[in-house]
Enzyme design. Structure first.
Site, PDB file in Angstrom:
ATOM      1  N   ARG A 159      11.985 -36.751  -2.613  1.00  0.00           N
ATOM      2  CA  ARG A 159      12.257 -35.327  -2.874  1.00  0.00           C
ATOM      3  C   ARG A 159      13.029 -35.112  -4.191  1.00  0.00           C
ATOM      4  O   ARG A 159      14.131 -34.582  -4.219  1.00  0.00           O
ATOM      5  CB  ARG A 159      12.974 -34.704  -1.695  1.00  0.00           C
ATOM      6  CG  ARG A 159      12.163 -34.925  -0.427  1.00  0.00           C
ATOM      7  CD  ARG A 159      12.631 -34.167   0.747  1.00  0.00           C
ATOM      8  NE  ARG A 159      12.287 -32.738   0.648  1.00  0.00           N
ATOM      9  CZ  ARG A 159      12.620 -31.864   1.610  1.00  0.00           C
ATOM     10  NH1 ARG A 159      13.265 -32.282   2.655  1.00  0.00           N
ATOM     11  NH2 ARG A 159      12.310 -30.591   1.480  1.00  0.00           N
ATOM     12  N   PRO A 160      12.486 -35.571  -5.295  1.00  0.00           N
ATOM     13  CA  PRO A 160      13.120 -35.363  -6.602  1.00  0.00           C
ATOM     14  C   PRO A 160      13.108 -33.874  -6.971  1.00  0.00           C
ATOM     15  O   PRO A 160      12.475 -33.063  -6.299  1.00  0.00           O
ATOM     16  CB  PRO A 160      12.228 -36.159  -7.539  1.00  0.00           C
ATOM     17  CG  PRO A 160      10.898 -36.192  -6.878  1.00  0.00           C
ATOM     18  CD  PRO A 160      11.186 -36.225  -5.398  1.00  0.00           C
ATOM     19  N   ARG A 198      18.882 -27.450  13.353  1.00  0.00           N
ATOM     20  CA  ARG A 198      19.008 -26.907  11.988  1.00  0.00           C
ATOM     21  C   ARG A 198      17.983 -25.802  11.761  1.00  0.00           C
ATOM     22  O   ARG A 198      18.202 -24.889  10.967  1.00  0.00           O
ATOM     23  CB  ARG A 198      18.720 -28.004  10.954  1.00  0.00           C
ATOM     24  CG  ARG A 198      19.763 -29.049  10.810  1.00  0.00           C
ATOM     25  CD  ARG A 198      19.353 -30.006   9.741  1.00  0.00           C
ATOM     26  NE  ARG A 198      18.959 -29.292   8.522  1.00  0.00           N
ATOM     27  CZ  ARG A 198      18.400 -29.888   7.487  1.00  0.00           C
ATOM     28  NH1 ARG A 198      18.135 -31.161   7.526  1.00  0.00           N
ATOM     29  NH2 ARG A 198      18.096 -29.199   6.408  1.00  0.00           N
ATOM     30  N   ASP A 231       4.606 -28.915   7.606  1.00  0.00           N
ATOM     31  CA  ASP A 231       5.663 -28.791   8.619  1.00  0.00           C
ATOM     32  C   ASP A 231       5.108 -28.723  10.037  1.00  0.00           C
ATOM     33  O   ASP A 231       5.863 -28.864  10.998  1.00  0.00           O
ATOM     34  CB  ASP A 231       6.525 -27.550   8.346  1.00  0.00           C
ATOM     35  CG  ASP A 231       7.337 -27.697   7.077  1.00  0.00           C
ATOM     36  OD1 ASP A 231       7.858 -26.693   6.576  1.00  0.00           O
ATOM     37  OD2 ASP A 231       7.427 -28.831   6.562  1.00  0.00           O
ATOM     38  N   CYS A 277      15.426 -37.809   1.648  1.00  0.00           N
ATOM     39  CA  CYS A 277      15.726 -37.649   3.071  1.00  0.00           C
ATOM     40  C   CYS A 277      14.674 -38.456   3.825  1.00  0.00           C
ATOM     41  O   CYS A 277      13.864 -39.170   3.228  1.00  0.00           O
ATOM     42  CB  CYS A 277      15.675 -36.175   3.464  1.00  0.00           C
ATOM     43  SG  CYS A 277      14.016 -35.525   3.409  1.00  0.00           S
ATOM     44  N   LYS A 305      13.361 -19.738   8.541  1.00  0.00           N
ATOM     45  CA  LYS A 305      14.401 -20.552   7.881  1.00  0.00           C
ATOM     46  C   LYS A 305      14.070 -20.707   6.399  1.00  0.00           C
ATOM     47  O   LYS A 305      14.928 -20.548   5.536  1.00  0.00           O
ATOM     48  CB  LYS A 305      14.474 -21.933   8.526  1.00  0.00           C
ATOM     49  CG  LYS A 305      15.295 -22.947   7.749  1.00  0.00           C
ATOM     50  CD  LYS A 305      15.362 -24.310   8.394  1.00  0.00           C
ATOM     51  CE  LYS A 305      14.194 -25.175   8.054  1.00  0.00           C
ATOM     52  NZ  LYS A 305      14.218 -25.842   6.745  1.00  0.00           N
ATOM     53  N   ASN A 306      12.797 -21.005   6.101  1.00  0.00           N
ATOM     54  CA  ASN A 306      12.444 -21.327   4.715  1.00  0.00           C
ATOM     55  C   ASN A 306      12.250 -20.097   3.835  1.00  0.00           C
ATOM     56  O   ASN A 306      11.939 -20.221   2.661  1.00  0.00           O
ATOM     57  CB  ASN A 306      11.204 -22.224   4.688  1.00  0.00           C
ATOM     58  CG  ASN A 306      11.517 -23.589   5.270  1.00  0.00           C
ATOM     59  OD1 ASN A 306      12.690 -23.944   5.457  1.00  0.00           O
ATOM     60  ND2 ASN A 306      10.494 -24.348   5.605  1.00  0.00           N
TER      61      ASN A 306
HETATM   62  C1  EPZ Z   1      10.022 -26.609   1.209  1.00  0.00           C
HETATM   63  O1  EPZ Z   1      10.657 -27.794   0.765  1.00  0.00           O
HETATM   64  C2  EPZ Z   1      10.430 -26.450   2.668  1.00  0.00           C
HETATM   65  N1  EPZ Z   1      11.879 -26.310   2.759  1.00  0.00           N
HETATM   66  C3  EPZ Z   1       9.967 -27.669   3.474  1.00  0.00           C
HETATM   67  O2  EPZ Z   1      10.297 -27.436   4.841  1.00  0.00           O
HETATM   68  C4  EPZ Z   1       8.449 -27.770   3.350  1.00  0.00           C
HETATM   69  O3  EPZ Z   1       8.007 -28.922   4.042  1.00  0.00           O
HETATM   70  C5  EPZ Z   1       8.065 -27.876   1.870  1.00  0.00           C
HETATM   71  O4  EPZ Z   1       8.590 -26.737   1.152  1.00  0.00           O
HETATM   72  C6  EPZ Z   1       6.555 -27.912   1.671  1.00  0.00           C
HETATM   73  O5  EPZ Z   1       5.977 -26.784   2.236  1.00  0.00           O
HETATM   74  C7  EPZ Z   1      12.442 -25.117   2.434  1.00  0.00           C
HETATM   75  O6  EPZ Z   1      11.763 -24.181   2.052  1.00  0.00           O
HETATM   76  C8  EPZ Z   1      13.933 -25.021   2.569  1.00  0.00           C
HETATM   77  P1  EPZ Z   1       8.325 -28.922  -2.289  1.00  0.00           P
HETATM   78  P2  EPZ Z   1      10.652 -28.169  -0.822  1.00  0.00           P
HETATM   79  O7  EPZ Z   1       9.214 -28.802  -3.475  1.00  0.00           O
HETATM   80  O8  EPZ Z   1      10.786 -26.941  -1.625  1.00  0.00           O
HETATM   81  C9  EPZ Z   1       7.542 -33.069  -4.351  1.00  0.00           C
HETATM   82  C10 EPZ Z   1      11.152 -27.943   6.958  1.00  0.00           C
HETATM   83  O9  EPZ Z   1      10.865 -28.778   7.828  1.00  0.00           O
HETATM   84  N2  EPZ Z   1       8.382 -32.585  -5.449  1.00  0.00           N
HETATM   85  O10 EPZ Z   1       7.121 -28.040  -2.175  1.00  0.00           O
HETATM   86  O11 EPZ Z   1      11.610 -29.268  -1.024  1.00  0.00           O
HETATM   87  C11 EPZ Z   1       8.368 -33.353  -3.103  1.00  0.00           C
HETATM   88  O12 EPZ Z   1       8.968 -34.627  -3.196  1.00  0.00           O
HETATM   89  C12 EPZ Z   1      11.200 -28.357   5.504  1.00  0.00           C
HETATM   90  O13 EPZ Z   1      11.411 -26.730   7.184  1.00  0.00           O
HETATM   91  C13 EPZ Z   1       8.505 -33.351  -6.603  1.00  0.00           C
HETATM   92  O14 EPZ Z   1       7.922 -34.433  -6.693  1.00  0.00           O
HETATM   93  O15 EPZ Z   1       9.165 -28.735  -0.950  1.00  0.00           O
HETATM   94  C14 EPZ Z   1       7.330 -33.283  -2.008  1.00  0.00           C
HETATM   95  O16 EPZ Z   1       6.649 -34.512  -1.912  1.00  0.00           O
HETATM   96  C15 EPZ Z   1      10.816 -29.815   5.317  1.00  0.00           C
HETATM   97  N3  EPZ Z   1       9.302 -32.918  -7.616  1.00  0.00           N
HETATM   98  C16 EPZ Z   1       6.377 -32.192  -2.517  1.00  0.00           C
HETATM   99  O17 EPZ Z   1       6.624 -32.065  -3.927  1.00  0.00           O
HETATM  100  C17 EPZ Z   1       9.977 -31.726  -7.550  1.00  0.00           C
HETATM  101  O18 EPZ Z   1      10.675 -31.374  -8.522  1.00  0.00           O
HETATM  102  C18 EPZ Z   1       6.597 -30.835  -1.869  1.00  0.00           C
HETATM  103  O19 EPZ Z   1       7.930 -30.461  -2.146  1.00  0.00           O
HETATM  104  C19 EPZ Z   1       9.849 -30.944  -6.371  1.00  0.00           C
HETATM  105  C20 EPZ Z   1       9.042 -31.383  -5.338  1.00  0.00           C
END
Ligand code: EPZ
Length: 423
Positions: free
Chosen positions: A122-123, A402, A310, A117, A22-23
């Site tokens: 998730r900013p 999903r 995850d 969420c 998915k990711n």
């Molecule tokens: C991806 O989300 C995945 N989703 C998530 O999978 C996964 O948990 C996550 O990466 C971490 O591995 C998809 O790929 C569609 P991040 P993403 O940006 O890109 C913070 C699932 O269950 N952050 O690496 O949103 C954020 O708040 C989902 O399949 C900022 O602060 O993850 C979080 O605490 C859940 N500012 C951390 O970084 C930003 O601008 C990791 O987020 C971006 C992120």
């Protein structure tokens, strides 16, 4: 609303095949916006999130065709809109992954700011910071509901970007924005997940010049345009980890096919520490939870190649069933312990303090009514239901559907007693 009914199932046995990730498929689909030629993506899982991304691409002007069971063709001859509708973004955070491609190809994108969420705020400031460094002007609406990015007159200009956190989405979005920029871009402290590598491989097939994906420094040399390409999505390492834990928690023996064992190293290592027998082949992995006692271990989630966040909740469900005390520390998301209270309703002994959970294992779980609080927590509740005495009813299972293709069918094929009812 639909629910899953899970009965105590005994050891799972047999073979299961893993679907496309998915990711990985979501950013791959967004990347097709970067070319006006046809892109073919194979091993696309049938998921609600994939259907939503199809809707999003169609709303932007893409023509999408199903070319067989798990293959889609996407062609965006011209992008008809550079704006995303609120209802689409609110339903799936990953819709923000169209920002980089739209900015690169059309020089503009306007989207509603995705809300937080269940698992965190998730900013997206790291995404926006990257776009700004590439020369885009970022403006937010007065009510802070929308954000718009507009490239400078000469389009985006390559530059050096340091990510304060190795964000997966920010790395993907910035990489896609940079492929058509003037000059070369470096992303420092980049995310190293396999899904990043898969996206870079696809973009390079389209004519991009990306080096270093999978390391903490990615170099993107801008090119004038990208052509169409064919690509097969990598297997879903999180689905694979979920089935590995299903075999372990039920003390069963399951062969999991169509995996990339290299992507599963942290999960294999921690499960072996617990005493689970695991034999990895080239594209499959045999998990034996039926050989010998299993014991506690400690988990700390980290960006790849650390232990994947995850898999934290499914692994915690498993740890409630082994003897000894385990510690789980969640460092990636600020609120990813909602499954703790649900497992507690089933009799699990788990104490939390901040981002640390202490699990006193060896408890006897009892089935009851619980809810899926997010995609992976939902899977954790199914695993717990497989071993809990009696019947477990899981509500809000739309979360699960999903992200897991043919979830009921695959689990039932291994002997799980699980059915779906519509209230
Ligand atoms: C991806 O989300 C995945 N989703 C998530 O999978 C996964 O948990 C996550 O990466 C971490 O591995 C998809 O790929 C569609 P991040 P993403 O940006 O890109 C913070 C699932 O269950 N952050 O690496 O949103 C954020 O708040 C989902 O399949 C900022 O602060 O993850 C979080 O605490 C859940 N500012 C951390 O970084 C930003 O601008 C990791 O987020 C971006 C992120």
């Amino acid at each position: 609303m639909a629910k899953y009914i899970v009965e105590q199932s005994g050891p799972l046995r047999g073979e299961v095949s893993i679907s496309g990730a998915k990711n990985a498929v979501l950013p791959l689909m967004a990347a097709t916006l970067l070319s006006d030629e046809e892109c073919i993506i194979d091993a696309v899982p049938h998921l609600a999130d994939v259907n939503l991304m199809k809707e999003i691409l169609a709303s932007l002007g893409s023509e999408i065709e199903e070319n067989g069971e798990n293959t889609i063709s996407v062609r965006t001859e011209d992008i008809l809109s550079t704006e995303l509708q609120k209802d689409l973004v609110s339903r799936m955070r990953a819709s923000i992954l169209v920002m980089g491609p739209l900015l690169a190809r059309k020089g503009r994108v306007r989207i509603p700011l995705p809300g937080g969420c269940a698992i965190g705020a998730r900013p997206i400031e790291l995404h926006l910071k990257g776009f700004e460094i590439l020369g885009a002007i970022i403006t937010k609406s007065e009510d802070n509901d929308y954000v718009e990015a507009v490239a400078g007159g000469q389009g985006l200009i390559g530059d050096q970007i340091y990510l304060d956190f190795p964000s997966v989405g920010a790395t993907e979005n910035i990489m896609m924005a940079a492929v058509l920029a003037e000059g070369t871009t470096y992303i420092e402290n980049a995310a190293e997940e396999p899904e990043i590598v898969d996206l870079a491989n696809f973009l390079n097939k389209m004519g991009a010049k990306i080096r270093g994906a999978g390391t903490d420094t990615i170099r993107i040399e801008g090119v004038p345009r990208l052509h169409g390409a064919k690509h097969t999505v990598i297997p879903d390492r999180i689905e694979a980890g979920t089935f590995m834990l299903a075999a372990a928690i039920t003390r069963g023996a399951v062969n999991i096919r169509n995996v990339e064992p290299d992507h599963l190293k942290p999960i294999i290592a921690k499960m072996r520490e617990c005493g689970v027998r695991i034999e990895a082949g080239d594209e499959d992995i045999m998990v034996r939870g039926d050989l010998g006692p299993q014991i506690a271990t400690d988990i700390k989630t980290l960006p790849y190649p650390g232990f994947p966040t995850d898999i934290q909740s499914p692994f915690m469900a498993y740890l409630t069933t082994v003897n000894g005390t385990s510690t789980v520390i969640e460092t990636v998301f600020e609120n990813r312990f909602m499954h703790v209270s649900q497992l507690g309703k089933m009799g699990a002994q788990i104490e939390t303090a901040g981002n640390r959970a202490v699990i006193r294992g060896g408890t006897h779980l009892r089935g009851c009514n619980v809810i899926a609080t997010d995609l992976r927590a939902g899977a954790a509740m199914v695993l717990a239901g497989l071993v809990a005495e009696g019947r477990t009813e899981i509500a809000d299972i739309y979360h699960i559907e999903r992200g897991y293709e043919r979830f009921i069918e695959k689990f039932s094929g291994l002997g799980a007693r699980i059915t779906k009812i519509d209230d």
